[in-house]
Scaffold this motif. Sequence first.
Motif, mmCIF file in Angstrom:
data_model
loop_
_atom_site.group_PDB
_atom_site.id
_atom_site.type_symbol
_atom_site.label_atom_id
_atom_site.label_comp_id
_atom_site.label_asym_id
_atom_site.label_seq_id
_atom_site.Cartn_x
_atom_site.Cartn_y
_atom_site.Cartn_z
ATOM 1 N N GLN A 194 1.060 -1.461 0.022
ATOM 2 C CA GLN A 194 -0.458 -0.416 -0.191
ATOM 3 C C GLN A 194 1.097 1.679 0.253
ATOM 4 O O GLN A 194 0.433 2.101 -0.354
ATOM 5 N N SER A 195 2.214 1.167 0.338
ATOM 6 C CA SER A 195 3.039 2.353 0.497
ATOM 7 C C SER A 195 3.426 2.890 -0.504
ATOM 8 O O SER A 195 3.356 3.609 -1.398
ATOM 9 N N GLY A 196 3.793 1.726 -1.207
ATOM 10 C CA GLY A 196 4.869 1.734 -2.302
ATOM 11 C C GLY A 196 3.679 2.805 -3.998
ATOM 12 O O GLY A 196 3.870 3.609 -4.397
ATOM 13 N N THR A 197 2.414 1.615 -3.448
ATOM 14 C CA THR A 197 1.508 2.625 -3.868
ATOM 15 C C THR A 197 1.030 3.862 -3.822
ATOM 16 O O THR A 197 0.228 4.848 -4.725
ATOM 17 N N VAL A 198 0.768 4.282 -2.688
ATOM 18 C CA VAL A 198 1.123 5.989 -2.480
ATOM 19 C C VAL A 198 2.214 6.574 -3.006
ATOM 20 O O VAL A 198 1.470 7.715 -3.884
ATOM 21 N N LEU A 199 2.961 6.330 -3.171
ATOM 22 C CA LEU A 199 4.295 6.673 -3.619
ATOM 23 C C LEU A 199 4.356 7.231 -4.722
ATOM 24 O O LEU A 199 4.615 7.901 -5.806
ATOM 25 N N ARG A 200 4.296 6.090 -5.873
ATOM 26 C CA ARG A 200 3.614 6.138 -7.221
ATOM 27 C C ARG A 200 2.344 6.995 -7.558
ATOM 28 O O ARG A 200 2.250 7.620 -8.644
ATOM 29 N N ALA A 201 1.573 6.742 -6.593
ATOM 30 C CA ALA A 201 0.503 7.942 -7.453
ATOM 31 C C ALA A 201 0.335 8.962 -7.481
ATOM 32 O O ALA A 201 1.159 10.168 -8.313
ATOM 33 N N MET A 202 1.747 9.549 -5.912
ATOM 34 C CA MET A 202 2.270 10.406 -5.786
ATOM 35 C C MET A 202 3.248 11.222 -6.668
ATOM 36 O O MET A 202 3.574 12.059 -6.960
ATOM 37 N N ASP A 203 4.213 10.123 -7.421
ATOM 38 C CA ASP A 203 4.867 10.800 -8.285
ATOM 39 C C ASP A 203 4.481 10.775 -9.208
ATOM 40 O O ASP A 203 5.222 11.987 -10.554
ATOM 41 N N LYS A 204 2.842 10.728 -9.502
ATOM 42 C CA LYS A 204 2.121 11.442 -10.863
ATOM 43 C C LYS A 204 1.484 12.472 -11.011
ATOM 44 O O LYS A 204 0.471 13.021 -11.847
#
Length: 491
Positions: A194-204
């Motif tokens: 979940q934390s990785g998904t959050v970071l990938r979302a923020m990166d966009k």
Amino acid sequence: MAKKQKTFRPKPRKPRGFRDRTGAALLAEQQMLARITEVYKSYGFQPLETPSFEYTDALGKFLPDVDRPNQGVFSLQDDDEQWMSLRYDLTAPLARFVAENYDRLPKPYRRFQVGTVWRNEKPGPGRFREFTQIDADSVGAPAPFPDAEAVMMLADAVAAAGVPEEEFLVRVSSRKIMSGLLKTIGLDTADGGQSGTVLRAMDKYDRLGAEGVGYLLGKGRKDESGDFTEGAHLAPDQAATVLAFMECGQAGNAATLKVMGEIIAGNDAGAAGIVELERMAEMLDGLGYGTRAKVDPSVVRGLDYYTGPVFEAELTFDVQNEKGETVQFGSVGSGGRYDDLVKRFKGIEVPAVGCSVGVSRLLSALEARGQEIEESVPVVVLALEADRMTAYQKMAQELRAANIPAEVYLGGSGMRAQMKYADKRGAAVAVIQGEDERAHGEITVKDLKLGEKLSADIESNEEWRSGQPAQVSVPEADLVRAVLSALGKGG
């Protein structure tokens, strides 16, 4: 009677996300690489070359855990049944090299590398599956001062590549601060799910904005093609905290860091990240980079191996996309701290930081902007008499000795075809010596660019005869002088 079998003829086509490049584009890339290389060398970095393939398990934890790692990378199985992958970047191979040669290398080990990298990702405008990077890294150098130096060097490299200082910005943040944010909203940073998904979302964020990232922080988002990306499934208050963090940028670096610190207050890792960025900002301001380097909480960086400060060089001028819409091109260079990559091999923490310029992407940006890519076009020496080929080659040899690119036409066709060839090559000058010129000991130098202009501007034969001639006949000994004059370089 047996039916004649049809001969299979493959369709000539390129895979999506790959390009053919010729002439001016390749020369422009070589020139840009040379300029960036000089910047890296001026900081004391030395070159290194590593293989295009690495064993997949050496490339890093950002790869998916599947039987065949075909998401994000191009892979194949060796004859000993070990998986190999084309390198995704130049940093993971560097970590393997340092671990393999650890005892003999000076620390910090400062190297730069130019190379092709491959990413098995969805291609788009200016985003290719095969492209060139040029990296510079300091291994064995603890934060934060090497990180500030890397930001400076990235800014110098983008400027050297041809972008005016006022038309790009290096945006800086920290993975430690991101970890503090994740803990603030109650996520376990050790859990890459979940934390990785959050970071990938923020990166966009720079591409999708707050609304698009909001969907990715929630249930998910469907793009224009209909593809659906699963979201992080955060609660509304968690998502609101993340979006508030990403939008907390202020006019100055100190003010931005203050607000970021307030959002993640009480978290030790995040506080340490704030302190590192404060010291970096102080150094960058003191060395005159304050206007080109800005603390920006929306910077995340996509690779999971970053552990501290991260940064991106972003172009700020507008370009036209394939739909004719006015957009900003985005990131053309990036970097960050990765203290755990060598540790994967050695079992000990080896601090490291580096930066990378996406040369192919930067060239695409300059081209999309309308900045012309100039090719050092040759002078074409026409070959009108087959038994005079040695003499024609001597003319080209004389021009090359004067640092004028030149070639002799070798196609075997007549004069009209040779002139068409010179035109297609984009040649500036044609050198002509037929039987008549040779009888008088002369050479005709035809200015092809001027001739093209005159033919477009002049409306009558009288005006043509009285105007500046597009070709001159000169003694053989004056060949170089006449060509230089036609090229606008004096005589």
